[in-house]
Design a protein around this motif. Structure first.
Motif, PDB file in Angstrom:
ATOM      1  N   CYS A   1     -16.149   3.224   7.549  1.00  0.00           N
ATOM      2  CA  CYS A   1     -14.946   3.427   7.377  1.00  0.00           C
ATOM      3  C   CYS A   1     -14.266   4.641   8.175  1.00  0.00           C
ATOM      4  O   CYS A   1     -14.588   5.702   7.842  1.00  0.00           O
ATOM      5  N   ILE A   2     -13.362   4.384   9.154  1.00  0.00           N
ATOM      6  CA  ILE A   2     -13.100   5.430  10.148  1.00  0.00           C
ATOM      7  C   ILE A   2     -11.896   5.870   9.713  1.00  0.00           C
ATOM      8  O   ILE A   2     -10.653   5.726  10.109  1.00  0.00           O
ATOM      9  N   ASN A   3     -11.986   6.752   8.601  1.00  0.00           N
ATOM     10  CA  ASN A   3     -10.630   7.420   8.124  1.00  0.00           C
ATOM     11  C   ASN A   3     -10.672   8.849   8.588  1.00  0.00           C
ATOM     12  O   ASN A   3     -11.737   9.322   9.287  1.00  0.00           O
ATOM     13  N   ASP A   4      -9.732   9.685   8.237  1.00  0.00           N
ATOM     14  CA  ASP A   4      -9.472  11.127   8.777  1.00  0.00           C
ATOM     15  C   ASP A   4     -10.929  11.935   8.173  1.00  0.00           C
ATOM     16  O   ASP A   4     -11.200  12.664   9.129  1.00  0.00           O
ATOM     17  N   PRO A   5     -11.485  11.905   6.844  1.00  0.00           N
ATOM     18  CA  PRO A   5     -12.610  12.614   6.737  1.00  0.00           C
ATOM     19  C   PRO A   5     -13.739  12.109   7.562  1.00  0.00           C
ATOM     20  O   PRO A   5     -14.440  13.408   8.019  1.00  0.00           O
TER      21      PRO A   5
ATOM     22  N   GLN B   1     -13.017   4.699  -3.204  1.00  0.00           N
ATOM     23  CA  GLN B   1     -12.250   5.694  -2.692  1.00  0.00           C
ATOM     24  C   GLN B   1     -11.061   5.951  -3.558  1.00  0.00           C
ATOM     25  O   GLN B   1     -10.576   7.097  -3.766  1.00  0.00           O
ATOM     26  N   LEU B   2     -10.191   5.025  -4.055  1.00  0.00           N
ATOM     27  CA  LEU B   2      -9.228   5.314  -4.919  1.00  0.00           C
ATOM     28  C   LEU B   2      -9.416   5.949  -6.166  1.00  0.00           C
ATOM     29  O   LEU B   2      -8.953   6.860  -6.573  1.00  0.00           O
ATOM     30  N   VAL B   3     -10.701   5.539  -6.849  1.00  0.00           N
ATOM     31  CA  VAL B   3     -10.997   6.159  -7.964  1.00  0.00           C
ATOM     32  C   VAL B   3     -11.591   7.552  -7.730  1.00  0.00           C
ATOM     33  O   VAL B   3     -11.154   8.369  -8.631  1.00  0.00           O
ATOM     34  N   THR B   4     -12.066   7.739  -6.657  1.00  0.00           N
ATOM     35  CA  THR B   4     -12.527   9.162  -6.292  1.00  0.00           C
ATOM     36  C   THR B   4     -11.313   9.987  -5.982  1.00  0.00           C
ATOM     37  O   THR B   4     -11.364  11.108  -6.564  1.00  0.00           O
ATOM     38  N   LEU B   5     -10.156   9.483  -5.470  1.00  0.00           N
ATOM     39  CA  LEU B   5      -9.097  10.330  -5.447  1.00  0.00           C
ATOM     40  C   LEU B   5      -8.549  10.476  -6.689  1.00  0.00           C
ATOM     41  O   LEU B   5      -7.969  11.660  -6.975  1.00  0.00           O
ATOM     42  N   LEU B   6      -8.374   9.608  -7.675  1.00  0.00           N
ATOM     43  CA  LEU B   6      -7.986   9.694  -8.819  1.00  0.00           C
ATOM     44  C   LEU B   6      -8.752  10.920  -9.795  1.00  0.00           C
ATOM     45  O   LEU B   6      -8.154  11.698 -10.497  1.00  0.00           O
ATOM     46  N   VAL B   7     -10.009  10.762  -9.728  1.00  0.00           N
ATOM     47  CA  VAL B   7     -10.897  11.562 -10.543  1.00  0.00           C
ATOM     48  C   VAL B   7     -10.636  13.042 -10.200  1.00  0.00           C
ATOM     49  O   VAL B   7     -10.594  14.190 -10.713  1.00  0.00           O
ATOM     50  N   ARG B   8     -10.324  13.136  -8.640  1.00  0.00           N
ATOM     51  CA  ARG B   8     -10.536  14.660  -8.139  1.00  0.00           C
ATOM     52  C   ARG B   8      -9.058  14.926  -8.187  1.00  0.00           C
ATOM     53  O   ARG B   8      -8.876  16.209  -7.535  1.00  0.00           O
ATOM     54  N   GLY B   9      -8.089  14.271  -8.646  1.00  0.00           N
ATOM     55  CA  GLY B   9      -6.598  14.858  -8.617  1.00  0.00           C
ATOM     56  C   GLY B   9      -6.012  15.173  -7.216  1.00  0.00           C
ATOM     57  O   GLY B   9      -5.379  15.947  -6.913  1.00  0.00           O
ATOM     58  N   VAL B  10      -6.356  14.088  -6.363  1.00  0.00           N
ATOM     59  CA  VAL B  10      -5.717  14.178  -5.012  1.00  0.00           C
ATOM     60  C   VAL B  10      -4.208  13.378  -4.970  1.00  0.00           C
ATOM     61  O   VAL B  10      -4.245  12.278  -5.104  1.00  0.00           O
TER      62      VAL B  10
ATOM     63  N   ASN C   1      -1.229  12.687 -14.472  1.00  0.00           N
ATOM     64  CA  ASN C   1       0.264  12.366 -14.775  1.00  0.00           C
ATOM     65  C   ASN C   1       0.957  11.129 -14.000  1.00  0.00           C
ATOM     66  O   ASN C   1       0.628  10.864 -12.841  1.00  0.00           O
ATOM     67  N   PRO C   2       1.157  10.038 -14.722  1.00  0.00           N
ATOM     68  CA  PRO C   2       1.472   8.788 -14.102  1.00  0.00           C
ATOM     69  C   PRO C   2       2.549   8.893 -12.921  1.00  0.00           C
ATOM     70  O   PRO C   2       2.651   7.734 -12.265  1.00  0.00           O
ATOM     71  N   ARG C   3       3.520   9.956 -13.024  1.00  0.00           N
ATOM     72  CA  ARG C   3       4.472   9.900 -12.086  1.00  0.00           C
ATOM     73  C   ARG C   3       4.087  10.271 -10.875  1.00  0.00           C
ATOM     74  O   ARG C   3       5.120  10.850  -9.688  1.00  0.00           O
ATOM     75  N   MET C   4       2.985  11.014 -10.769  1.00  0.00           N
ATOM     76  CA  MET C   4       2.501  11.810  -9.298  1.00  0.00           C
ATOM     77  C   MET C   4       2.312  10.658  -8.502  1.00  0.00           C
ATOM     78  O   MET C   4       1.958   9.326  -8.664  1.00  0.00           O
ATOM     79  N   ILE C   5       2.352  10.953  -7.069  1.00  0.00           N
ATOM     80  CA  ILE C   5       2.030  10.102  -6.049  1.00  0.00           C
ATOM     81  C   ILE C   5       0.885  10.464  -5.556  1.00  0.00           C
ATOM     82  O   ILE C   5       0.411  11.542  -5.100  1.00  0.00           O
ATOM     83  N   VAL C   6       0.139   9.410  -4.912  1.00  0.00           N
ATOM     84  CA  VAL C   6      -0.985   9.542  -4.014  1.00  0.00           C
ATOM     85  C   VAL C   6      -0.762   8.922  -2.655  1.00  0.00           C
ATOM     86  O   VAL C   6      -0.413   7.918  -2.522  1.00  0.00           O
ATOM     87  N   ASP C   7      -1.334   9.915  -1.771  1.00  0.00           N
ATOM     88  CA  ASP C   7      -0.857   9.538  -0.457  1.00  0.00           C
ATOM     89  C   ASP C   7      -2.394   8.828   0.041  1.00  0.00           C
ATOM     90  O   ASP C   7      -3.115   9.695   0.487  1.00  0.00           O
ATOM     91  N   VAL C   8      -2.558   7.717   0.420  1.00  0.00           N
ATOM     92  CA  VAL C   8      -3.740   7.018   0.657  1.00  0.00           C
ATOM     93  C   VAL C   8      -4.242   6.941   2.318  1.00  0.00           C
ATOM     94  O   VAL C   8      -5.170   6.473   2.503  1.00  0.00           O
ATOM     95  N   THR C   9      -3.145   7.399   2.958  1.00  0.00           N
ATOM     96  CA  THR C   9      -3.284   6.949   4.513  1.00  0.00           C
ATOM     97  C   THR C   9      -4.447   7.929   4.760  1.00  0.00           C
ATOM     98  O   THR C   9      -5.150   7.367   5.831  1.00  0.00           O
ATOM     99  N   PRO C  10      -4.614   9.248   4.651  1.00  0.00           N
ATOM    100  CA  PRO C  10      -5.751   9.902   5.312  1.00  0.00           C
ATOM    101  C   PRO C  10      -7.137   9.361   5.023  1.00  0.00           C
ATOM    102  O   PRO C  10      -8.249   9.535   5.705  1.00  0.00           O
ATOM    103  N   TYR C  11      -7.303   8.364   3.792  1.00  0.00           N
ATOM    104  CA  TYR C  11      -8.563   7.857   3.506  1.00  0.00           C
ATOM    105  C   TYR C  11      -8.891   6.555   3.649  1.00  0.00           C
ATOM    106  O   TYR C  11      -9.801   6.042   3.392  1.00  0.00           O
ATOM    107  N   MET C  12      -7.836   5.798   3.941  1.00  0.00           N
ATOM    108  CA  MET C  12      -8.051   4.186   4.298  1.00  0.00           C
ATOM    109  C   MET C  12      -8.604   4.076   5.588  1.00  0.00           C
ATOM    110  O   MET C  12      -8.770   5.177   6.522  1.00  0.00           O
ATOM    111  N   ASN C  13      -9.056   2.911   5.782  1.00  0.00           N
ATOM    112  CA  ASN C  13      -9.726   2.720   7.130  1.00  0.00           C
ATOM    113  C   ASN C  13      -8.522   2.042   8.073  1.00  0.00           C
ATOM    114  O   ASN C  13      -7.916   0.862   7.826  1.00  0.00           O
ATOM    115  N   PRO C  14      -7.975   2.546   9.048  1.00  0.00           N
ATOM    116  CA  PRO C  14      -6.701   2.200   9.787  1.00  0.00           C
ATOM    117  C   PRO C  14      -7.059   1.188  10.592  1.00  0.00           C
ATOM    118  O   PRO C  14      -6.158   0.572  11.426  1.00  0.00           O
TER     119      PRO C  14
END
Length: 852
Positions: A44-48, A732-741, A779-792
């Motif tokens: 997965c060639i993402n930003d991290p 990756q999505l679950v990890t982002l939710l767990v860590r509050g990203v 908070n269900p209204r918060m927004i998650v930016d998934v672009t740094p963690y996806m495989n583009p």
């Protein structure tokens, strides 16, 4: 739906002995949910990950490679040591059992109390098998040989628990007790128990063992390949054969660097085992006299028999015929075992686990009674002689090896005689194979025929019960009896005195084993290394090829049959030629579940909780009034801005390169840069891609990204064009939710916390489950930016790509998902492992013929 391996097809076994497929094409196409997914072998060639690459230099790369070599060596050494441990206790328990039973039989033969001897033998065997069954209850994946599970793992299918430390312990201890229990299962399992020793424990956070390396399925796959080869190498003393076994039967993905590592691991396992066994048994530490757990001994003719040859050109005709018969016998074995496995799946496995233990005890009880009664009733008492004879009725004691000579049993026979049936049944399988390979005139044709029939049926019944059980050694023993029978018949009825019985026993063993498992290259090298006789290479290779071709005409190998019965979507080496009539658009899944670059937590939780997919395409919608729509909602505005920023144009790329070229000292380059830079860009009205899309499609409803589809939507609204930007995994999505990203709608996406690659992979391989997530903390209204963690930049194919190209790309690169993207960058479907299985392709091909 999009996603991955959670929706898998329940693949059925190929036709076996005339049995036809019972499922309809619609049932074959429809994926059945199974408790296993696919493995992430693609990076997965993402930003991290790019940050890790940026910090990587040659020194760190060499350190990483050195650690990998150390790990491979450690796997080999541990394989040899655990094999040594299992072999030591198997010998200890077996010798104890046979010493007690032999003493009782000799005493009760005169007193007429053989029933007591049978009860003693039953007590030993039932106790050992009961303990082996209990260990399988603790870890069910420890049952069987382990080869189908490892084969699935290396093919890219996630089999739960197959490479866990608990599996290794239960497998090793279970093999110990099941072999000592006397059931007709493989003694080679003493080595193959280590097929799953792959240092999975480096990810065990329970013991607080922080190991920063190899925290991905891709790295672990290489260790599994090395461990599979080391297990075979330790069992047979065949490091090259073990390497070829991992290549031929296991690994789906290979490279030159992995070849060296696997061979090194096999050598480490072989010589570790050889070093300690030689030192313990002979007291000569540093000498290497026992290369493997299963040693076939030295094949050579007696010096007094000048007519004897190991094999001649005339014998090749008999070897080909034996290969043909071995293929028929192997196909019959596989057919019977498949029907028995289906019966177990319907009538044994659904019942309480205690029923499986009772079945194992029933098999042990029956095997023990058959062995005891056959040795007492069907065995022949044959005369032992201290002088050498060329006939078939006497045995030369002088000049034979001590191991072979000491394994002769005199059960139920008077003095100076031995029981030929008991010599085969009341010995470890390795000793019985040595008897068939190296004893001349020990066994009558009747004894060999009865032994082959009984062992054939018992082995077929045993393979599949809830104990660790292999097939290599039982198949070798059955085949050796078959080959020895052929040699006896040729000597007695045709008068071919030049025949060496040991050679025919070896060829018979190869023929039957090849007919059962359908291995060719690796099995040839394993048998050559085990016999230490290179001249056997040609006859063994020809025999195995004929046996495989004959068996493949009727059904598949035993391991492939059990893989298919478990519903695992195993990908073959290649597709059939006629499958190229299909294209990617014919087999893809167009009904997608996707996420947006910026998505609310409420939407992500809903998607994750209502689907079982393991990956989701990251897309943006193509709208006709984007500029006006961007003013109404910040979330939509962020998604549209990301889409525009991700569009690459030739002019924009040239402008960016011109900016970087200004640093060059050449005046010509500077002038050229200035010319490009001074050219002002016309005011942006609408980008060309948007104009092209508007000409092709009508405008779509202005929907929020988190709005669920409506049943009232038209087909165009439900399957509207989606610009493809990348893939993101469920983990990756679950990890982002767990860590509050996440970030709030009133803030910029730049305020979202950033996770490093180490933080993203910290929970590997046991990522948290979305159902265990405490929703009150989100908070269900918060927004998650998934672009740094996806495989583009995942692998993708065109809808017009032929199926053979899709299959080769998917299998060779070890993919889990393969998006299908059209010429304008829109995702139109996704291909997973299920879409490439043989049954699914066959069903699609039938539909293709119907539409012509």
């Amino acid at each position: 739906m999009a996603g991955c391996g959670a929706g898998l097809c329940c693949c059925c076994c190929p036709r076996c002995c005339g049995e036809r497929e019972s499922r309809t094409p619609e049932e074959l196409v429809r994926p059945l949910p199974l408790p296993r997914g696919s493995l992430d072998y693609d990076r997965c060639i993402n930003d991290p990950y790019l940050e890790v690459l940026e910090s990587m230099d040659n020194k760190k790369a060499r350190k990483y490679e050195a650690v990998k070599w150390v790990m491979v060596f450690a796997i080999g050494v541990c394989t040899g040591l655990v094999g040594l441990f299992v072999d030591f206790f198997v010998r200890l328990f077996t010798q104890l059992k046979f010493r007690v039973v032999q003493s009782s039989v000799e005493e009760c033969t005169e007193k007429g109390c053989l029933a007591l001897s049978l009860l003693e033998l039953l007590g030993f065997n039932l106790t050992f098998v009961f303990l082996a069954s209990l260990l399988v209850l603790i870890q069910p994946v420890a049952a069987g040989s382990g080869i189908p599970e490892i084969k699935c793992y290396l093919n890219g299918v996630k089999v739960p628990g197959v490479v866990r430390l608990r599996t290794v312990v239960c497998k090793a201890m279970g093999v110990l007790f099941s072999v000592a229990g006397g059931i007709t299962e493989g003694g080679e399992m003493k080595g193959k128990a280590l097929l799953s020793v792959q240092f999975q424990s480096i990810s065990l956070r329970k013991i607080q063992f922080n190991f920063p390396y190899f925290r991905s399925d891709r790295d672990k796959r290489d260790f599994v390949s090395a461990g599979a080869a080391a297990g075979v190498a330790a069992a047979f003393g065949a490091p090259i054969g073990g390497t070829l076994f991992s290549l031929e039967e296991g690994s789906s993905f290979w490279n030159q660097g992995l070849t060296w590592k696997v061979l090194f691991c096999s050598m480490a396992a072989t010589f570790t085992l050889n070093f300690f066994r030689s030192g313990i048994q002979f007291g000569s530490w540093g000498s290497f006299q026992l290369p493997g757990l299963l040693n076939f001994g030295e094949f050579k003719c007696s010096e007094s028999d000048k007519k004897c040859h190991l094999w001649t050109a005339v014998d090749l005709g008999f070897f080909i015929l034996m290969g043909f018969i071995g293929g028929l016998l192997g196909a019959t074995f596989n057919c019977l075992n498949k029907r028995l496995a289906k019966y177990r799946m319907r009538n044994v496995h659904p019942k309480p686990k205690l029923v499986r233990v009772l079945e194992s005890l029933l098999v042990s009880l029956t095997t023990t009674v058959v062995v005891f009664v056959a040795s007492m009733v069907l065995g022949e008492c044959r005369q032992m002689s201290s002088t050498s004879h060329s006939g078939n009725d006497t045995l030369s004691v002088q000049g034979m090896s001590e191991d072979v000579n000491s394994s002769i049993k005199t059960f139920f026979c008077p003095n100076e005689t031995y029981n030929d049936m008991a010599t085969l049944f009341f010995n470890p399988q390795e000793s019985a194979i040595l008897q068939l390979f190296h004893q001349d005139g020990t066994f009558s044709p009747v004894t060999l025929s009865l032994f082959f029939l009984l062992y054939f049926l018992l082995s077929c019944w045993t393979y599949g019960i809830s104990v660790p059980s292999g097939l290599f050694v039982p198949s070798l023993l059955c085949g050796a009896a078959f080959g020895r029978l052929v040699a006896n018949l040729l000597k007695s009825y045709i008068g071919l005195d030049h025949i060496y019985s040991g050679t025919f026993a070896l060829i018979g063993a190869a023929a039957f084993l090849g007919g059962v498992v359908r291995m060719t290259i690796s099995l040839t090298v394993i048998l050559i290394e085990s016999t230490n006789e290179i001249t056997y290479g040609l006859p063994i290779m020809i025999t195995l090829m004929v046996a495989k071709w004959t068996g493949d005409f009727f059904n598949k190998g035993i391991y492939d049959i059990h893989v298919n019965l478990r519903g695992v979507p195993l990908l073959e080496w290649e597709t059939e030629v006629e499958m190229d009539k299909l294209r990617a658009s014919d087999i893809m899944e167009p009904n997608l579940t996707y996420v947006y670059p910026h998505t609310r937590i409420q939407s992500l939780v809903s998607i994750l909780r209502t689907t079982v997919h393991h990956a989701f395409p990251v897309v943006t919608e193509n709208r006709g009034n984007e500029r006006e729509f961007m003013k109404g909602n910040q979330l939509i505005s962020n998604n549209i801005k990301f889409k525009k920023s991700s569009i690459l144009t030739r002019a924009g790329e040239q402008r960016k390169r011109s900016q970087s070229m200004k640093s060059y000292p050449s005046s010509e380059l500077r002038n050229m840069c200035d010319e490009h830079i001074t050219t002002e860009e016309p005011p942006e009205k609408e980008d060309l891609l948007q104009q092209m899309l508007e000409r092709r499609y009508t405008p779509y409803p202005n929907l929020y990204p988190d709005q669920s589809p409506s049943e009232e939507w038209t087909m165009e609204e439900r399957f509207r064009p989606l610009t493809f930007h990348g893939l993101i995994l469920r983990s990756q999505l679950v990890t982002l939710l767990v860590r509050g990203v996440c970030y709030s709608e009133s803030q910029s996406s730049a305020s979202q916390p950033r996770l490093s690659h180490a933080e993203m992979s910290e929970d590997y391989p046991r990522y948290p489950d979305i159902h265990d997530l405490d929703l009150t903390l989100l908070n269900p209204r918060m927004i998650v930016d998934v672009t740094p963690y996806m495989n583009p930049s995942p692998f993708a194919v065109s809808p017009n790509t032929h199926v053979s190209q899709v299959f080769n790309l998917f299998r060779t690169m070890g993919l889990r998902h393969l998006p299908v993207v059209n010429a304008v960058g829109e995702i139109v479907g996704i291909i997973t492992r299920h879409n490439l299985t043989h049954e699914f392709l066959q069903a699609r091909l039938r539909q293709h013929y119907q539409t012509i």
